[in-house]
Scaffold this motif. Structure first.
Motif, PDB file in Angstrom:
ATOM      1  N   ILE A   1       0.831  -1.209   0.000  1.00 16.52           N
ATOM      2  CA  ILE A   1       0.000   0.000   0.000  1.00 16.52           C
ATOM      3  C   ILE A   1       0.865   1.257   0.000  1.00 16.52           C
ATOM      4  O   ILE A   1       0.674   2.169  -0.812  1.00 16.52           O
ATOM      5  N   TRP A   2       1.847   1.306   0.926  1.00 18.55           N
ATOM      6  CA  TRP A   2       2.680   2.496   1.020  1.00 18.55           C
ATOM      7  C   TRP A   2       3.588   2.647  -0.191  1.00 18.55           C
ATOM      8  O   TRP A   2       3.843   3.762  -0.654  1.00 18.55           O
ATOM      9  N   GLY A   3       4.083   1.535  -0.721  1.00 19.32           N
ATOM     10  CA  GLY A   3       4.885   1.609  -1.942  1.00 19.32           C
ATOM     11  C   GLY A   3       4.083   2.125  -3.114  1.00 19.32           C
ATOM     12  O   GLY A   3       4.572   2.920  -3.933  1.00 19.32           O
ATOM     13  N   THR A   4       2.828   1.698  -3.201  1.00 20.19           N
ATOM     14  CA  THR A   4       1.947   2.176  -4.265  1.00 20.19           C
ATOM     15  C   THR A   4       1.671   3.664  -4.117  1.00 20.19           C
ATOM     16  O   THR A   4       1.692   4.419  -5.102  1.00 20.19           O
ATOM     17  N   PHE A   5       1.423   4.103  -2.880  1.00 19.27           N
ATOM     18  CA  PHE A   5       1.194   5.529  -2.643  1.00 19.27           C
ATOM     19  C   PHE A   5       2.408   6.358  -3.064  1.00 19.27           C
ATOM     20  O   PHE A   5       2.261   7.426  -3.679  1.00 19.27           O
ATOM     21  N   GLU A   6       3.585   5.883  -2.732  1.00 18.67           N
ATOM     22  CA  GLU A   6       4.797   6.619  -3.101  1.00 18.67           C
ATOM     23  C   GLU A   6       4.909   6.758  -4.620  1.00 18.67           C
ATOM     24  O   GLU A   6       5.208   7.846  -5.140  1.00 18.67           O
ATOM     25  N   GLY A   7       4.669   5.652  -5.320  1.00 16.35           N
ATOM     26  CA  GLY A   7       4.747   5.695  -6.778  1.00 16.35           C
ATOM     27  C   GLY A   7       3.696   6.591  -7.389  1.00 16.35           C
ATOM     28  O   GLY A   7       3.977   7.352  -8.343  1.00 16.35           O
ATOM     29  N   VAL A   8       2.478   6.546  -6.855  1.00 17.21           N
ATOM     30  CA  VAL A   8       1.388   7.374  -7.388  1.00 17.21           C
ATOM     31  C   VAL A   8       1.684   8.860  -7.171  1.00 17.21           C
ATOM     32  O   VAL A   8       1.499   9.683  -8.084  1.00 17.21           O
ATOM     33  N   VAL A   9       2.148   9.213  -5.975  1.00 16.28           N
ATOM     34  CA  VAL A   9       2.460  10.621  -5.689  1.00 16.28           C
ATOM     35  C   VAL A   9       3.560  11.128  -6.613  1.00 16.28           C
ATOM     36  O   VAL A   9       3.471  12.225  -7.188  1.00 16.28           O
ATOM     37  N   ALA A  10       4.626  10.330  -6.789  1.00 15.78           N
ATOM     38  CA  ALA A  10       5.719  10.739  -7.670  1.00 15.78           C
ATOM     39  C   ALA A  10       5.235  10.887  -9.114  1.00 15.78           C
ATOM     40  O   ALA A  10       5.599  11.852  -9.806  1.00 15.78           O
ATOM     41  N   ALA A  11       4.411   9.940  -9.570  1.00 13.80           N
ATOM     42  CA  ALA A  11       3.908  10.002 -10.942  1.00 13.80           C
ATOM     43  C   ALA A  11       3.015  11.220 -11.148  1.00 13.80           C
ATOM     44  O   ALA A  11       3.116  11.913 -12.174  1.00 13.80           O
ATOM     45  N   VAL A  12       2.146  11.506 -10.191  1.00 15.70           N
ATOM     46  CA  VAL A  12       1.246  12.660 -10.308  1.00 15.70           C
ATOM     47  C   VAL A  12       2.050  13.957 -10.341  1.00 15.70           C
ATOM     48  O   VAL A  12       1.771  14.863 -11.138  1.00 15.70           O
ATOM     49  N   LEU A  13       3.064  14.058  -9.487  1.00 15.91           N
ATOM     50  CA  LEU A  13       3.881  15.266  -9.470  1.00 15.91           C
ATOM     51  C   LEU A  13       4.591  15.471 -10.802  1.00 15.91           C
ATOM     52  O   LEU A  13       4.681  16.590 -11.317  1.00 15.91           O
ATOM     53  N   LEU A  14       5.123  14.380 -11.371  1.00 10.58           N
ATOM     54  CA  LEU A  14       5.827  14.494 -12.646  1.00 10.58           C
ATOM     55  C   LEU A  14       4.883  14.874 -13.785  1.00 10.58           C
ATOM     56  O   LEU A  14       5.234  15.679 -14.652  1.00 10.58           O
ATOM     57  N   VAL A  15       3.688  14.279 -13.789  1.00 13.40           N
ATOM     58  CA  VAL A  15       2.748  14.539 -14.875  1.00 13.40           C
ATOM     59  C   VAL A  15       2.154  15.938 -14.771  1.00 13.40           C
ATOM     60  O   VAL A  15       2.059  16.669 -15.765  1.00 13.40           O
ATOM     61  N   VAL A  16       1.775  16.323 -13.558  1.00  8.89           N
ATOM     62  CA  VAL A  16       1.081  17.607 -13.376  1.00  8.89           C
ATOM     63  C   VAL A  16       2.056  18.775 -13.383  1.00  8.89           C
ATOM     64  O   VAL A  16       1.869  19.762 -14.103  1.00  8.89           O
ATOM     65  N   GLY A  17       3.103  18.668 -12.554  1.00  8.54           N
ATOM     66  CA  GLY A  17       3.990  19.822 -12.399  1.00  8.54           C
ATOM     67  C   GLY A  17       5.382  19.658 -12.940  1.00  8.54           C
ATOM     68  O   GLY A  17       6.139  20.632 -13.003  1.00  8.54           O
ATOM     69  N   GLY A  18       5.771  18.452 -13.314  1.00 10.94           N
ATOM     70  CA  GLY A  18       7.102  18.228 -13.840  1.00 10.94           C
ATOM     71  C   GLY A  18       8.180  18.496 -12.802  1.00 10.94           C
ATOM     72  O   GLY A  18       7.988  18.296 -11.604  1.00 10.94           O
ATOM     73  N   SER A  19       9.303  18.993 -13.272  1.00  6.55           N
ATOM     74  CA  SER A  19      10.437  19.244 -12.383  1.00  6.55           C
ATOM     75  C   SER A  19      10.137  20.337 -11.368  1.00  6.55           C
ATOM     76  O   SER A  19      10.685  20.341 -10.261  1.00  6.55           O
ATOM     77  N   ALA A  20       9.260  21.289 -11.730  1.00  4.19           N
ATOM     78  CA  ALA A  20       8.915  22.366 -10.800  1.00  4.19           C
ATOM     79  C   ALA A  20       8.228  21.812  -9.565  1.00  4.19           C
ATOM     80  O   ALA A  20       8.494  22.245  -8.434  1.00  4.19           O
ATOM     81  N   ALA A  21       7.329  20.838  -9.747  1.00  2.00           N
ATOM     82  CA  ALA A  21       6.644  20.232  -8.614  1.00  2.00           C
ATOM     83  C   ALA A  21       7.610  19.465  -7.737  1.00  2.00           C
ATOM     84  O   ALA A  21       7.525  19.511  -6.501  1.00  2.00           O
ATOM     85  N   LEU A  22       8.547  18.755  -8.370  1.00  2.00           N
ATOM     86  CA  LEU A  22       9.535  18.027  -7.585  1.00  2.00           C
ATOM     87  C   LEU A  22      10.444  18.980  -6.815  1.00  2.00           C
ATOM     88  O   LEU A  22      10.852  18.698  -5.687  1.00  2.00           O
ATOM     89  N   SER A  23      10.764  20.124  -7.417  1.00  2.00           N
ATOM     90  CA  SER A  23      11.573  21.122  -6.716  1.00  2.00           C
ATOM     91  C   SER A  23      10.840  21.653  -5.487  1.00  2.00           C
ATOM     92  O   SER A  23      11.438  21.877  -4.434  1.00  2.00           O
ATOM     93  N   THR A  24       9.527  21.844  -5.634  1.00  2.00           N
ATOM     94  CA  THR A  24       8.723  22.283  -4.492  1.00  2.00           C
ATOM     95  C   THR A  24       8.732  21.239  -3.391  1.00  2.00           C
ATOM     96  O   THR A  24       8.838  21.564  -2.196  1.00  2.00           O
ATOM     97  N   LEU A  25       8.637  19.955  -3.788  1.00  2.00           N
ATOM     98  CA  LEU A  25       8.676  18.875  -2.809  1.00  2.00           C
ATOM     99  C   LEU A  25      10.032  18.825  -2.118  1.00  2.00           C
ATOM    100  O   LEU A  25      10.114  18.593  -0.903  1.00  2.00           O
ATOM    101  N   GLN A  26      11.100  19.051  -2.861  1.00  2.00           N
ATOM    102  CA  GLN A  26      12.429  19.071  -2.265  1.00  2.00           C
ATOM    103  C   GLN A  26      12.561  20.209  -1.265  1.00  2.00           C
ATOM    104  O   GLN A  26      13.151  20.037  -0.183  1.00  2.00           O
ATOM    105  N   THR A  27      12.030  21.361  -1.601  1.00  2.00           N
ATOM    106  CA  THR A  27      12.065  22.492  -0.679  1.00  2.00           C
ATOM    107  C   THR A  27      11.293  22.176   0.600  1.00  2.00           C
ATOM    108  O   THR A  27      11.741  22.506   1.712  1.00  2.00           O
ATOM    109  N   ALA A  28      10.151  21.515   0.457  1.00  2.00           N
ATOM    110  CA  ALA A  28       9.365  21.124   1.630  1.00  2.00           C
ATOM    111  C   ALA A  28      10.148  20.142   2.496  1.00  2.00           C
ATOM    112  O   ALA A  28      10.093  20.197   3.733  1.00  2.00           O
ATOM    113  N   ALA A  29      10.888  19.234   1.859  1.00  2.00           N
ATOM    114  CA  ALA A  29      11.687  18.273   2.613  1.00  2.00           C
ATOM    115  C   ALA A  29      12.782  18.973   3.400  1.00  2.00           C
ATOM    116  O   ALA A  29      13.081  18.609   4.554  1.00  2.00           O
TER     117      ALA A  29
END
Length: 253
Positions: free
Chosen positions: A187-215
């Motif tokens: 379940i948790w592995g699936t959630f991780e993959g889904v979140v990463a895929a959604v971020l890449l599709v919707v926001g691309g690298s900008a979304a991942l950069s935002t996630l990195q900043t949050a981290a």
């Protein structure tokens, strides 16, 4: 490479490994305490040394420390503190030096003394750097095989990292159970993959950069906990050493 002579880039890489390792050791303390004044071309803290390198990577690894720490502690059970430090810090650092010099040095050799083309590929798409390096080596079919193996290694790296993080998350949410239920890990592995895929599709690298900043932001309060954990480890080891010394004296009497 065709113009590298009998040594090829080997001599260049060996000398580069020694030179860069000594430069790293020499500058380790200085760079860790370096405080940069705002340069003229800086537009914000992200353009300064602490922003684009030190703060980012410290914060990034601090945010990963709960997952990496639990996983490494689990696979290191039964090892001494000396073995743990040597294996986790020493061996991994040396292998990182060799890996970076082998591929980074080969890319530099190709760019400076070989056919070139690596910098252009990196400027267009940084993810193609490894494959551009293989192509610049001009080794024919071996380069194709190396590209396939490189893809497999990169995929394995991401898969094992995700699997380790999933295991730790499931362990923590199972109240410390070292063998969490398989469906929880799925379940948790699936959630991780889904979140990463959604971020890449919707926001691309900008979304991942935002996630990195949050981290990085999340790492700030946890850094205080890490300091307290370091103090606790020192006190625990001191207490253990004192106990062993007392037991040794008692045993000799």
């Amino acid at each position: 490479m065709s113009d590298g002579g009998a040594w090829g880039p080997t001599r260049y890489l060996i000398l580069g490994l020694g030179e860069t390792t000594m430069a790293y050791v020499k500058g380790l303390f200085a760079m860790n305490v370096f405080v940069e004044s705002v340069p003229h071309e800086a537009t914000g803290w992200g353009d300064m040394w602490q922003g684009w390198w030190t703060t980012f990577y410290w914060g990034w690894w601090i945010s990963w420390s709960p997952f990496v720490g639990v996983f490494v502690a689990r696979v290191s059970r039964g090892r001494t503190v000396r073995e743990f430090i040597f294996g986790v810090v020493g061996v991994s650092s040396l292998l990182s030096f060799v890996w970076i010099v082998a591929y980074g040095g080969t890319a530099l050799w190709a760019e400076l003394l070989g056919p070139g083309g690596v910098s252009e590929a990196v400027s267009a798409n940084v993810s193609m750097a490894l494959f551009a390096t293989f192509e610049a080596m001009e080794v024919g079919a071996i380069g194709v095989v190396a590209g396939v193996l490189g893809t497999i290694l990169v995929t394995t790296y991401f898969v094992t990292s995700s699997d380790s993080g999933t295991l730790v998350v499931a362990t923590i949410l199972s109240e410390g159970n070292e063998n969490p239920m398989f469906r929880h890990r799925v379940i948790w592995g699936t959630f991780e993959g889904v979140v990463a895929a959604v971020l890449l599709v919707v926001g691309g690298s900008a979304a991942l950069s935002t996630l990195q900043t949050a981290a990085i932001i999340a790492a700030l309060p946890f850094s205080v906990i890490m300091v307290l954990m370091c103090v606790a480890i020192v006190r625990c080891l001191s207490r253990e050493h004192h106990k062993d010394a007392v037991d040794g004296v008692v045993a000799t009497q």
